[in-house]
Motif scaffolding. Structure first.
Motif, short mmCIF file in Angstrom:
data_model
loop_
_atom_site.label_atom_id
_atom_site.label_comp_id
_atom_site.label_asym_id
_atom_site.label_seq_id
_atom_site.Cartn_x
_atom_site.Cartn_y
_atom_site.Cartn_z
N GLY A 111 -26.42 39.07 -49.84
CA GLY A 111 -27.68 38.54 -50.34
C GLY A 111 -27.63 37.08 -50.69
O GLY A 111 -28.60 36.53 -51.24
N HIS A 112 -26.53 36.41 -50.35
CA HIS A 112 -26.40 34.97 -50.62
C HIS A 112 -25.23 34.44 -49.80
O HIS A 112 -24.33 35.20 -49.41
N PRO A 113 -25.19 33.13 -49.53
CA PRO A 113 -24.06 32.56 -48.79
C PRO A 113 -22.76 32.76 -49.55
O PRO A 113 -22.73 32.71 -50.79
N LEU A 114 -21.68 32.96 -48.83
CA LEU A 114 -20.36 33.10 -49.43
C LEU A 114 -19.65 31.74 -49.32
O LEU A 114 -19.20 31.35 -48.24
N GLU A 115 -19.58 31.04 -50.43
CA GLU A 115 -19.03 29.69 -50.43
C GLU A 115 -17.52 29.73 -50.69
O GLU A 115 -17.08 30.14 -51.75
N GLY A 116 -16.75 29.33 -49.72
CA GLY A 116 -15.32 29.21 -49.91
C GLY A 116 -14.56 30.50 -49.69
O GLY A 116 -15.13 31.60 -49.63
N LEU A 117 -13.24 30.35 -49.60
CA LEU A 117 -12.37 31.50 -49.29
C LEU A 117 -12.38 32.54 -50.40
O LEU A 117 -12.41 33.74 -50.12
N THR A 118 -12.34 32.10 -51.64
CA THR A 118 -12.25 33.05 -52.74
C THR A 118 -13.48 33.95 -52.80
O THR A 118 -13.37 35.17 -52.98
N GLU A 119 -14.66 33.37 -52.64
CA GLU A 119 -15.88 34.17 -52.69
C GLU A 119 -15.95 35.13 -51.51
O GLU A 119 -16.38 36.28 -51.66
#
Length: 314
Positions: free
Chosen positions: A198-206
């Motif tokens: 439901g939202h962009p996944l920013e970065g590796l951790t997310e």
């Protein structure tokens, strides 16, 4: 090596050609097309073959084009289980605009399936399942095949073979909702993962957090999320890993995801753990983008890229 079966219900004859410029309203004179057997599972089998392995491809074939596709599969050295699909096997067209390097991809939907044909396909797949092997369900489903088809395949396999699913749209949403008990491996790209989250996944951790979330919910024992040129993330009950893609020049992204799956599954079939197989998949995808149109990868490119794709814990 354990046996591998790939499933392609919606295969295609892939045509790829070049034009200097794509413009509306005029005849666009293309170069002589490259012709390849296509569709998710078939591309996975092609990649496995290129990388020195072997698999069996379950392929639904229809009409005169189905016969032509069967000949292309045989010429590629792939063992095939043919199933009678409805209508004519579809075609797809990739056009590269040489003046800009942009690609235009035209994908036809395929002939619609009846419930009876779906049940017949499942019965034929049941007879083809490699005991103790791996099954790959990859690519789009043709019209009429229900979104819960991956669940049907999973129920069919039981504990006889491991199942990897790489799909999108309604089938992926059904999987993410927990629609397939005991699914072994689920792969998606970052756009598909963002849609589910439901939202962009920013970065590796997310990205890793979301993959771990799907694992903890029982969606699959192992979840892989591709991040394009940034490589891929894998999560299972043991931990999370990231394999960074080697920096390569992008020539064509067609088939990169299927090549990832082929290299990943081949490594797993040879006894490698998932995090090592992840590096194989990322190296395969990087090698695939180096080739033109629908060519997939070259084995020597894969082997030269693999050392730089080692997976590291997140």
């Amino acid at each position: 090596m354990i046996p591998i079966l790939t499933l392609t219900l919606n295969p295609a004859i892939d045509l790829a050609a070049d034009v200097p410029e794509v413009r509306p309203g005029i005849k666009l004179r293309c170069t002589e097309p490259r012709v390849d057997p296509g569709g998710g599972g078939l591309n996975v089998s092609r990649a496995i073959r290129i990388l020195g392995g072997q698999s069996t491809a379950f392929v639904a074939l229809g009409g005169n084009l189905g016969g032509r596709l069967a000949a292309l599969v045989a010429a590629a050295g792939i063992e095939m289980v043919a199933f009678a699909g409805p209508g004519e096997t579809r075609e797809s067209l990739t056009v590269t605009e040489t003046s800009t390097g942009q690609q235009f991809r035209f994908m036809l939907p395929g002939a619609p399936w009846s419930r009876t044909r779906v049940e017949a396909a499942l019965a034929r797949i049941d007879r083809a399942v490699p005991e103790g092997g791996m099954v790959v369900l990859s690519g789009s489903l043709p019209p009429g095949v229900p979104a819960d088809f991956p669940a049907m395949v999973s129920n069919l396999l039981g504990q006889r073979a491991k199942l990897l699913v790489d799909t999108s749209g309604a089938p992926l949403a059904h999987l993410a909702a927990g629609g397939v008990p005991d699914l072994d491996i689920l792969r998606m790209d970052d756009t598909e993962a963002a849609s589910l989250a439901g939202h962009p996944l920013e970065g590796l951790t997310e990205t890793a957090d979301f993959a771990s979330h799907l694992v903890s919910r029982g969606v699959a024992e192992c979840v892989i999320i591709a991040r394009g040129p940034d490589g891929s993330v894998l999560a299972d009950a043991r931990g999370r890993w990231h394999s960074r893609s080697a920096p390569v020049a992008l020539v064509s992204a067609v088939g990169a995801g299927d090549t990832f799956v082929g290299a990943f599954v081949l490594a797993m079939a040879r006894g490698e753990p998932p995090e090592v197989a992840l590096a194989h998949g990322v190296a395969g995808a990087a090698a695939a983008v180096m080739t033109e149109a629908t060519e997939l990868c070259h084995r020597n490119d894969f082997e030269s890229l693999l050392p730089s794709c080692t997976a590291v814990p997140i």
